[in-house]
Structure formats: structure tokens, C-alpha cells
Write a protein that holds these residues in place. Sequence first.
Motif, PDB file in Angstrom:
ATOM      1  N   ARG A  61       0.815  -1.219   0.000  1.00 36.10           N
ATOM      2  CA  ARG A  61       0.000   0.000   0.000  1.00 36.10           C
ATOM      3  C   ARG A  61       0.847   1.268   0.000  1.00 36.10           C
ATOM      4  NH1 ARG A  61      -3.237  -4.199  -0.793  1.00 36.10           N
ATOM      5  NH2 ARG A  61      -5.394  -3.516  -0.994  1.00 36.10           N
ATOM      6  N   ALA A  62       1.935   1.281   0.753  1.00 38.46           N
ATOM      7  CA  ALA A  62       2.794   2.469   0.788  1.00 38.46           C
ATOM      8  C   ALA A  62       3.378   2.741  -0.592  1.00 38.46           C
ATOM      9  CB  ALA A  62       3.905   2.283   1.815  1.00 38.46           C
ATOM     10  N   GLN A  63       3.765   1.682  -1.295  1.00 40.59           N
ATOM     11  CA  GLN A  63       4.311   1.853  -2.641  1.00 40.59           C
ATOM     12  C   GLN A  63       3.239   2.338  -3.607  1.00 40.59           C
ATOM     13  OE1 GLN A  63       5.619  -1.690  -4.967  1.00 40.59           O
ATOM     14  NE2 GLN A  63       7.534  -0.547  -5.233  1.00 40.59           N
ATOM     15  N   LEU A  64       2.017   1.817  -3.470  1.00 42.32           N
ATOM     16  CA  LEU A  64       0.932   2.263  -4.342  1.00 42.32           C
ATOM     17  C   LEU A  64       0.636   3.745  -4.132  1.00 42.32           C
ATOM     18  CD1 LEU A  64      -1.617  -0.713  -4.198  1.00 42.32           C
ATOM     19  CD2 LEU A  64       0.203  -0.290  -5.852  1.00 42.32           C
ATOM     20  N   GLN A  65       0.698   4.204  -2.899  1.00 39.51           N
ATOM     21  CA  GLN A  65       0.460   5.630  -2.641  1.00 39.51           C
ATOM     22  C   GLN A  65       1.577   6.481  -3.237  1.00 39.51           C
ATOM     23  OE1 GLN A  65      -0.564   6.722   1.355  1.00 39.51           O
ATOM     24  NE2 GLN A  65      -2.051   5.063   1.612  1.00 39.51           N
ATOM     25  N   ARG A  66       2.808   5.992  -3.158  1.00 40.52           N
ATOM     26  CA  ARG A  66       3.919   6.726  -3.790  1.00 40.52           C
ATOM     27  C   ARG A  66       3.745   6.734  -5.307  1.00 40.52           C
ATOM     28  NH1 ARG A  66       7.081   3.524  -0.227  1.00 40.52           N
ATOM     29  NH2 ARG A  66       7.878   2.311  -2.003  1.00 40.52           N
ATOM     30  N   GLY A  67       3.313   5.597  -5.871  1.00 35.91           N
ATOM     31  CA  GLY A  67       3.091   5.534  -7.307  1.00 35.91           C
ATOM     32  C   GLY A  67       1.985   6.466  -7.757  1.00 35.91           C
ATOM     33  N   GLY A 222       9.037   9.791   3.222  1.00 38.11           N
ATOM     34  CA  GLY A 222      10.470   9.843   3.460  1.00 38.11           C
ATOM     35  C   GLY A 222      11.301   8.954   2.562  1.00 38.11           C
ATOM     36  N   THR A 223      10.681   8.162   1.682  1.00 39.85           N
ATOM     37  CA  THR A 223      11.435   7.315   0.755  1.00 39.85           C
ATOM     38  C   THR A 223      12.266   8.176  -0.184  1.00 39.85           C
ATOM     39  OG1 THR A 223       9.701   5.622   0.823  1.00 39.85           O
ATOM     40  CG2 THR A 223      11.247   5.539  -1.030  1.00 39.85           C
ATOM     41  N   LYS A 224      13.501   7.751  -0.453  1.00 37.80           N
ATOM     42  CA  LYS A 224      14.380   8.516  -1.341  1.00 37.80           C
ATOM     43  C   LYS A 224      13.850   8.445  -2.776  1.00 37.80           C
ATOM     44  CE  LYS A 224      19.209   9.208  -2.636  1.00 37.80           C
ATOM     45  NZ  LYS A 224      20.606   8.708  -2.487  1.00 37.80           N
ATOM     46  N   PRO A 225      13.481   9.567  -3.373  1.00 40.59           N
ATOM     47  CA  PRO A 225      12.843   9.558  -4.701  1.00 40.59           C
ATOM     48  C   PRO A 225      13.856   9.554  -5.851  1.00 40.59           C
ATOM     49  CG  PRO A 225      12.797  11.768  -3.825  1.00 40.59           C
ATOM     50  CD  PRO A 225      13.483  10.928  -2.783  1.00 40.59           C
ATOM     51  N   THR A 226      14.558   8.439  -6.029  1.00 36.85           N
ATOM     52  CA  THR A 226      15.437   8.316  -7.192  1.00 36.85           C
ATOM     53  C   THR A 226      14.583   8.055  -8.428  1.00 36.85           C
ATOM     54  OG1 THR A 226      15.674   5.935  -6.898  1.00 36.85           O
ATOM     55  CG2 THR A 226      17.255   7.339  -5.742  1.00 36.85           C
ATOM     56  N   VAL A 227      15.168   8.236  -9.584  1.00 35.09           N
ATOM     57  CA  VAL A 227      14.434   7.981 -10.829  1.00 35.09           C
ATOM     58  C   VAL A 227      13.975   6.531 -10.880  1.00 35.09           C
ATOM     59  CG1 VAL A 227      14.674   7.796 -13.336  1.00 35.09           C
ATOM     60  CG2 VAL A 227      15.525   9.823 -12.156  1.00 35.09           C
TER      61      VAL A 227
END
Length: 285
Positions: A61-67, A222-227
Amino acid sequence: MVRIIGFFVGLGFCLVLAIAFFTGAYNQITNPPAETAEKEFHLHPKPLALESNGPFGKFDRAQLQRGFQVYKEVCSACHSLKFVAFRDLKDLGYSDAEVKAIADQWVIQQPSINPDTGEPATRKSVPADHFPAPFANEIAARAANNNALPPDLSLMTKAREGGAAYVHSLITGYRDQPAELLKKFPTAKTPKGLHYNPYFANLNIAMPPPLVSDGQVQYTDGTKPTVDQMGTDVAAFLTWTAEPKLERRHGIGVAAFIFLLVFSVLTYMSYQNIWASKKRELAHS
């Protein structure tokens, strides 16, 4: 007589198929297709490890929200999600209030005219609405994108071979044309207005690189937003938009497998129990 005619008709069909097969094989050997830049330099998507992969996969879920954040801040300027409603975002872990606030950020064009201004009427979206298209129509979309029509992304990971891996590789795979390509195929230089991407079918794509640098999207968790991270997250999000019921399907599949396994064991035991006495009688007779 009919059988004889049918036999010769079938024999004729077989003869024609054999001639076609051997003629095609001969032409393939004597006149092989010419090498093309697309055939030699096109790359297959790189493998992408997502939590949803495999028969027991579940969404992060956390990844889906970031996506979704990447889609909202980067992709939504050109691409629609016409099969996704705002209220569906509750599956990503958003509350009703958060979904309402997200929907309020999008404007819906009404099929009517404002009587005071003569302009098309608009209103704020509500959770029941689907994501609106970024352009009023196809003509406007092409005019804003060098005559290319940005596809809807709702089912993109189902529509393209490679699925999420294709999406990730495509949006992170932009690069300069290799010198070897231009040396071997001088006429294959990327035309003006297009961009070289070896993961695209014909190597040249109208869409500019959507993810140009690290930190383009500031993640709230707080996840590092690399490409690479942003590309992975939006690919995971589009996996969810294409198959939001994936977890339920996996759960039903596992339950069905267990049921069939237990059913098979019980059936075998019943068979052994029912026929055991018969086998003993046959053995002693």
C-alpha cells in the motif's frame, strides 16, 4: 464414390500446405529478412520485482500511494485514468476525507455552457467521478503533444507485453542514440521531436522523458525519490489500476487449489475404502 472424392480433396489440401511450407522455408533461407535498427537495438524490459508478483503476491500500500503521487504530479498532465474512480483510491489506504480532498483537486468539464460567460461549464470532482482526461478531446491532446496521442494508462500493464516491467523500463530507459546504431544504420537517426528509447517498439517515442532527475517528486513517507524508485512505484500503481482485484483473485486461487487437493485426497481414500473388499474377494477367488 464420395469417399474417394473426399480423399483426393484432402490430399490436395495437404499437397498445397506442403508446397506453401517448403516454399516459405526456401525463401526464408535464400532471402532472409534484412537487418533493421529496431530488430538489432530494441531491448526487452528488465525484470522488475514487485510485492504483487507471483501467485501469492500482495500489493504494498505504501508503494501504491507513492506511485499514485508520481502519476498525479508527473503523468496526469498528459495521461488519463478513465477506468479508475477517485473512490477506488480507498483500496490504497486513503480515508474518505483524503479521497474527497484528492478528488477536489481535479476539475470536470460539463457538457454544457455557462450562460454568464459562454465558456464550457466546469465543476470540482467528487469521489464518485472517474479521473478526468487532461485534454478536452483528441485534437487538443495531439496539438499539445507533437501530434501524438497520449494513451490512457488504466490498463497499460495489461496492454503491453512485459506489464509493469515494460512501464518501468520505458520511463527510465531514455538515452542518447548509440554511435554503433548511427554507424550501421545512418538513416535511423531519431527525427526531430522524438526521443530515443530502446525499450519502445520502433526505438523513437514522442513522449519526452517523464522522470528527469532524482527528487522530482518529494515523497511524503520519506522514501528517497530516485528515478528508478519513482519508476518502480508508478509501475506498481499502474499494476493496481489494471487489476485492482489481484489480491482477491490470488486468494481465491489458493483456496481453490487447497480445496482440490483435499478433494483429491478424500476421493482417493474413498476409492481405496470402497474397492478394498472387492480386491480381496478377487484375490481369493
